[in-house]
Design an enzyme around this catalytic site. Structure first.
Site, PDB file in Angstrom:
ATOM      1  N   SER A 121       3.138  -3.078  12.049  1.00  0.00           N
ATOM      2  CA  SER A 121       2.468  -4.518  11.485  1.00  0.00           C
ATOM      3  C   SER A 121       3.313  -4.741  10.238  1.00  0.00           C
ATOM      4  O   SER A 121       4.593  -4.787  10.039  1.00  0.00           O
ATOM      5  CB  SER A 121       0.933  -4.492  11.508  1.00  0.00           C
ATOM      6  OG  SER A 121       0.703  -5.666  11.013  1.00  0.00           O
ATOM      7  N   ASP A 132       3.525 -11.710   8.989  1.00  0.00           N
ATOM      8  CA  ASP A 132       3.839 -10.409   8.869  1.00  0.00           C
ATOM      9  C   ASP A 132       4.693  -9.699   9.896  1.00  0.00           C
ATOM     10  O   ASP A 132       5.039 -10.637  10.841  1.00  0.00           O
ATOM     11  CB  ASP A 132       2.598  -9.582   8.583  1.00  0.00           C
ATOM     12  CG  ASP A 132       1.710  -9.306   9.728  1.00  0.00           C
ATOM     13  OD1 ASP A 132       1.902 -10.081  10.676  1.00  0.00           O
ATOM     14  OD2 ASP A 132       0.871  -8.324  10.028  1.00  0.00           O
ATOM     15  N   GLU A 148      -9.180 -12.510   6.040  1.00  0.00           N
ATOM     16  CA  GLU A 148      -9.064 -11.660   5.196  1.00  0.00           C
ATOM     17  C   GLU A 148      -8.155 -12.291   4.155  1.00  0.00           C
ATOM     18  O   GLU A 148      -7.296 -13.239   4.575  1.00  0.00           O
ATOM     19  CB  GLU A 148      -8.368 -10.535   5.504  1.00  0.00           C
ATOM     20  CG  GLU A 148      -9.411  -9.690   6.576  1.00  0.00           C
ATOM     21  CD  GLU A 148      -9.039  -8.299   6.970  1.00  0.00           C
ATOM     22  OE1 GLU A 148      -9.322  -7.548   6.505  1.00  0.00           O
ATOM     23  OE2 GLU A 148      -8.096  -8.261   7.699  1.00  0.00           O
ATOM     24  N   ALA A 149      -8.173 -12.096   2.671  1.00  0.00           N
ATOM     25  CA  ALA A 149      -7.302 -12.656   1.967  1.00  0.00           C
ATOM     26  C   ALA A 149      -5.859 -12.351   2.367  1.00  0.00           C
ATOM     27  O   ALA A 149      -5.027 -13.341   2.018  1.00  0.00           O
ATOM     28  CB  ALA A 149      -7.461 -12.083   0.565  1.00  0.00           C
ATOM     29  N   ASN A 150      -5.608 -11.345   3.026  1.00  0.00           N
ATOM     30  CA  ASN A 150      -4.042 -11.291   3.279  1.00  0.00           C
ATOM     31  C   ASN A 150      -3.629 -11.948   4.434  1.00  0.00           C
ATOM     32  O   ASN A 150      -2.574 -11.779   5.032  1.00  0.00           O
ATOM     33  CB  ASN A 150      -3.903  -9.595   3.548  1.00  0.00           C
ATOM     34  CG  ASN A 150      -4.761  -9.006   4.901  1.00  0.00           C
ATOM     35  OD1 ASN A 150      -5.387  -9.704   5.581  1.00  0.00           O
ATOM     36  ND2 ASN A 150      -5.125  -8.033   4.960  1.00  0.00           N
ATOM     37  N   ARG A 192     -10.436   1.558  -2.564  1.00  0.00           N
ATOM     38  CA  ARG A 192     -10.913   2.108  -1.333  1.00  0.00           C
ATOM     39  C   ARG A 192      -9.474   2.456  -0.714  1.00  0.00           C
ATOM     40  O   ARG A 192      -8.298   2.311  -1.092  1.00  0.00           O
ATOM     41  CB  ARG A 192     -11.401   0.776  -0.387  1.00  0.00           C
ATOM     42  CG  ARG A 192     -10.371  -0.164  -0.272  1.00  0.00           C
ATOM     43  CD  ARG A 192     -10.894  -1.060   0.783  1.00  0.00           C
ATOM     44  NE  ARG A 192     -10.494  -0.766   2.085  1.00  0.00           N
ATOM     45  CZ  ARG A 192      -9.411  -0.706   2.860  1.00  0.00           C
ATOM     46  NH1 ARG A 192      -8.279  -1.523   2.128  1.00  0.00           N
ATOM     47  NH2 ARG A 192      -9.322  -0.495   3.976  1.00  0.00           N
ATOM     48  N   PRO A 193      -9.839   3.648   0.137  1.00  0.00           N
ATOM     49  CA  PRO A 193      -8.520   4.065   0.924  1.00  0.00           C
ATOM     50  C   PRO A 193      -8.164   3.269   1.896  1.00  0.00           C
ATOM     51  O   PRO A 193      -8.885   2.809   2.618  1.00  0.00           O
ATOM     52  CB  PRO A 193      -9.008   5.683   1.658  1.00  0.00           C
ATOM     53  CG  PRO A 193     -10.532   5.340   1.641  1.00  0.00           C
ATOM     54  CD  PRO A 193     -11.066   4.521   0.632  1.00  0.00           C
ATOM     55  N   GLY A 238      -6.555   2.148   5.196  1.00  0.00           N
ATOM     56  CA  GLY A 238      -6.646   2.800   6.604  1.00  0.00           C
ATOM     57  C   GLY A 238      -5.118   2.547   7.375  1.00  0.00           C
ATOM     58  O   GLY A 238      -5.220   2.864   8.606  1.00  0.00           O
ATOM     59  N   ARG A 291      -6.169   1.670  -2.449  1.00  0.00           N
ATOM     60  CA  ARG A 291      -5.832   0.373  -2.919  1.00  0.00           C
ATOM     61  C   ARG A 291      -6.624   0.065  -3.937  1.00  0.00           C
ATOM     62  O   ARG A 291      -7.750   0.516  -3.929  1.00  0.00           O
ATOM     63  CB  ARG A 291      -5.988  -0.637  -1.558  1.00  0.00           C
ATOM     64  CG  ARG A 291      -4.938  -0.245  -0.431  1.00  0.00           C
ATOM     65  CD  ARG A 291      -5.155  -1.750   0.487  1.00  0.00           C
ATOM     66  NE  ARG A 291      -4.353  -1.559   1.637  1.00  0.00           N
ATOM     67  CZ  ARG A 291      -2.952  -1.543   1.700  1.00  0.00           C
ATOM     68  NH1 ARG A 291      -2.328  -1.483   0.791  1.00  0.00           N
ATOM     69  NH2 ARG A 291      -2.497  -1.329   2.974  1.00  0.00           N
TER      70      ARG A 291
HETATM   71  C1  G16 Z   1      -4.240  -4.293   9.237  1.00  0.00           C
HETATM   72  C2  G16 Z   1      -5.744  -4.684   9.640  1.00  0.00           C
HETATM   73  C3  G16 Z   1      -6.222  -5.633   8.766  1.00  0.00           C
HETATM   74  C4  G16 Z   1      -6.279  -5.147   7.367  1.00  0.00           C
HETATM   75  C5  G16 Z   1      -4.806  -4.452   6.972  1.00  0.00           C
HETATM   76  C6  G16 Z   1      -5.036  -3.344   5.747  1.00  0.00           C
HETATM   77  O1  G16 Z   1      -3.364  -5.404   9.083  1.00  0.00           O
HETATM   78  O2  G16 Z   1      -5.531  -5.431  11.085  1.00  0.00           O
HETATM   79  O3  G16 Z   1      -7.567  -5.997   9.087  1.00  0.00           O
HETATM   80  O4  G16 Z   1      -6.350  -6.010   6.400  1.00  0.00           O
HETATM   81  O5  G16 Z   1      -4.417  -3.445   8.198  1.00  0.00           O
HETATM   82  O6  G16 Z   1      -5.888  -2.478   6.054  1.00  0.00           O
HETATM   83  P1  G16 Z   1      -5.621  -1.567   4.700  1.00  0.00           P
HETATM   84  O7  G16 Z   1      -5.977  -1.769   3.589  1.00  0.00           O
HETATM   85  O8  G16 Z   1      -6.812  -0.339   5.452  1.00  0.00           O
HETATM   86  O9  G16 Z   1      -4.475  -0.615   5.177  1.00  0.00           O
HETATM   87  P2  G16 Z   1      -2.085  -5.012   9.900  1.00  0.00           P
HETATM   88  O10 G16 Z   1      -1.548  -6.529   9.691  1.00  0.00           O
HETATM   89  O11 G16 Z   1      -1.302  -4.162   8.858  1.00  0.00           O
HETATM   90  O12 G16 Z   1      -2.248  -4.706  11.031  1.00  0.00           O
END
Ligand code: G16
Length: 606
Positions: A75, A314, A415-417, A556-557, A559, A565
């Site tokens: 992603s 993205d 989500e804001a992103n 927060r860590p 994922g 972050r």
């Molecule tokens: C994924 C998730 C999103 C999340 C983002 C960032 O997005 O699908 O819901 O907001 O990761 O996650 P983190 O802050 O835990 O790194 P994507 O677009 O990277 O698949």
């Protein structure tokens, strides 16, 4: 666009053992299911691919052979990373209860252990196991998807390979092959084309129908000079699909018989296509939204690009943010929060308009799900101006999607992103049926009738399985067109609190734990105390005491990346930068930071 079928073969234990042995787990490595599946440096991926392919087949088996999906993508991450996203048979994310088993699978050494884990979880190979596969444009994705196909065949599963596809299209393919999970209103006869083409056609058809409801209901405040949108595809897989859309729009409009001024249709100019530049690097939604900078346009073109109306995707096209360049060359950003405000206001207005003819509409629960990253001004605007309910959930589509579904009949999440969609529940479809009975014989110009015409096309325009940049692009464009707005009009609905996001590397990010909606760190205990003190100190010096303007920071860590972050917002950019710098320094000090410490002020307080 047509998928390639691999029919099930007799399970081949020797081949499975060979694969598991050859792609063994490196010593001292523990893989974990993260925010959206598994995501690591691509060289670490092969052992996970073999094991999670088998896991996906077992998930299909546990659902009596309902097809599930595997998407090879990392992603928004940089090119060197790769990963796996799993689509459940309903087109949504893997149920959270299955994540622990997925983690155990990814770390199991051999077939015997894999089968023990499966048995412990009441899961066993079945006669029918079907897995859809898709991949993004990373240079290593083809090899990884071939490895997944080989593992699935050795396990006796049927594989449907969609090749290069966006993540949302893969989710749609899975949902579409499990029609029992599709709302009746979305079922229609097969068009004889691929599901992906059918999906894009259904988005475009709904978009054109929505545009055709334009009337003088809204005063046209701003006239578009040219309805033309630049689409920054992050040099990812979306760049293979966007160039097809203009022609699809044209074809649909010609063939549908819908009366429409063709100048109302947006023309898309796709840039940052695969191969034009580095994936997600200084371009795309993650860069624009997190760095608050305009994207680099790598595509060579003789055209003068219109930077007044730009969308950034993205790498796998499941998020979108919009932006423009103002007269001073600065970024005007319309992120997921702004999309949530635009979409939810539109939905509320239309449901309200429908309620004058169909009082049942009043009982529809509309609401928004955001995460801790939502800008404080957006939440305040939603509550105080749009007057809608707001729920704050944990980061991750799996959490926001579930919350939207659980709390609302029409649940919008963003989500804001830029990840987001609108989910329409059973009661919404009841409303449409009631509206049809009441309104079918009324004038198409009647306001309630217009609202019904608009609402009924939305479930086919807006992806019901997962957020989709392409579907969201058309939704936003249609709403802006109906309202006669451009990005500046939209942006002026409210002003964002100045904010800053950054990340810090630490030895082990799993030492940080947070509360349910991630607004506070629960351990290490000193971390939240120090963050609270920093926020209190800044609040004392804040120009106003209003709750919405209180400086805020959380950590927060991640994922998806090996980082912690940091988010901070305050009443001025200087304060937001100072708070983010301080929060980063605290994480670095209290959580064994490594590498560079981000600083947005001249002096860091470490
Ligand atoms: C994924 C998730 C999103 C999340 C983002 C960032 O997005 O699908 O819901 O907001 O990761 O996650 P983190 O802050 O835990 O790194 P994507 O677009 O990277 O698949």
């Amino acid at each position: 666009m047509r998928p390639c079928m691999h029919y099930p073969e007799v399970p081949n234990t020797n081949e499975l053992n060979r694969l598991l042995k050859h792609f063994s787990i490196p010593p001292k490595t523990k893989f974990t299911y993260g925010t959206a599946g598994f995501r690591y440096h691509h060289e670490l991926l092969p052992p996970i691919i073999v094991r999670i392919a088998i896991f996906a087949a077992l998930r299909s088996s546990s659902l009596d052979g309902e097809p599930v999906g595997l998407m090879i993508t990392a992603s928004h991450n940089p090119e060197q990373d790769n990963g796996l996203k799993i689509s459940d048979s309903n087109g949504g994310m893997l149920p959270i209860e299955w994540e622990a088993m997925a983690t155990d699978f990814a770390n199991a050494k051999n077939l015997k252990l894999l089968m023990e884990i499966a048995a412990k979880n009441n899961s066993q190979p079945g006669k029918e196991m079907i897995v859809h596969i898709g991949r993004d444009t990373r240079s290593h994705s083809l090899h990884l998807s071939q490895l997944a196909i080989r593992s699935l065949k050795a396990f006796g599963a049927m594989v449907i390979d969609h090749g290069l596809v966006t993540t949302p299209a893969l989710h749609y393919n899975v949902l579409r092959s499990n029609v029992n999970h599709m709302p009746n209103a979305l079922l229609y006869g097969s068009s004889g084309t691929s599901f992906e083409k059918e999906y894009l056609n259904s988005i475009i058809g709904s978009y054109v129908s929505l545009l055709s409801t334009k009337s003088q209901l809204y005063t046209q405040k701003i006239h578009w000079n040219k309805r033309s949108m630049l689409v920054d595809c992050a040099c990812g897989v979306g760049g293979l699909k966007v160039p097809l859309l203009n022609q699809m729009i044209e074809e649909f409009t010609e063939n549908s018989g819908i009366l429409l001024d063709t100048s109302s249709l947006v023309h898309l100019t796709p840039v940052n296509l695969p191969g034009d530049g580095p994936l997600n690097e200084r371009c795309g939604a993650e860069y624009v939204q997190k760095q608050q900078k305009l994207p680099v346009i790598y595509t060579e073109t003789d055209e003068t690009l219109n930077m007044e109306y730009v969308a950034s995707f993205d790498g796998d096209a499941d998020r979108i943010v919009f932006h423009a360049k103002d007269v001073d060359g600065n970024l005007v950003l319309l992120d997921g929060d702004k999309i949530a405000v635009l979409v939810s206001s539109f939905l509320q207005e239309e449901i309200e308009a429908l309620s004058t003819a169909v009082p049942f509409a009043k009982s529809i629960r509309c609401g928004i799900v955001q995460t801790a990253y939502a800008n404080g001004s957006s939440t305040a605007y939603l509550k105080n101006v749009v007057k809608t309910d707001v729920v704050i959930a944990k980061t991750g589509v799996k959490h926001v999607h579930t919350a939207a579904h659980h709390h609302f009949d029409v649940g919008t999440y963003f989500e804001a992103n830029g990840h987001g969609t609108v989910l329409f529940g059973k009661k919404f479809f009841e409303l449409l049926a009631k509206a049809e009975q009441c309104l079918v014989s009324t004038s198409r110009k009647n306001r309630s009738n217009i609202a019904w015409q608009r609402l009924r096309v939305l479930p086919r325009l807006v992806n019901q399985a997962v957020g989709d940049a392409i579907s969201d692009l058309f939704l936003v464009d249609a709403i802006l067109y109906l309202k006669g707005w451009n990005l500046y009009t939209w942006g002026q609905l409210y002003s964002d609190m100045p904010s800053r996001q950054c990340k810090v590397k630490v030895q082990d990010r799993t030492m940080i734990h947070t509360n349910e909606n991630e607004t506070k760190a629960t351990s290490p205990i000193q971390l939240q105390m120090a963050l609270d003190a920093a926020m209190d100190a800044m609040a004392k010096n804040s120009p106003t005491g209003r709750q919405a303007n209180r400086p805020r920071a959380f950590v927060r860590p991640s994922g998806t990346e090996d980082a912690v972050r940091i988010y901070a917002e305050a009443n001025s950019q200087k304060d937001a930068d100072a708070l983010a710098t301080e929060a980063a320094a605290l994480v670095y000090k209290l959580c064994n930071g490594t590498g560079n410490l981000p600083s947005f002020t001249k002096e860091s307080k470490l």
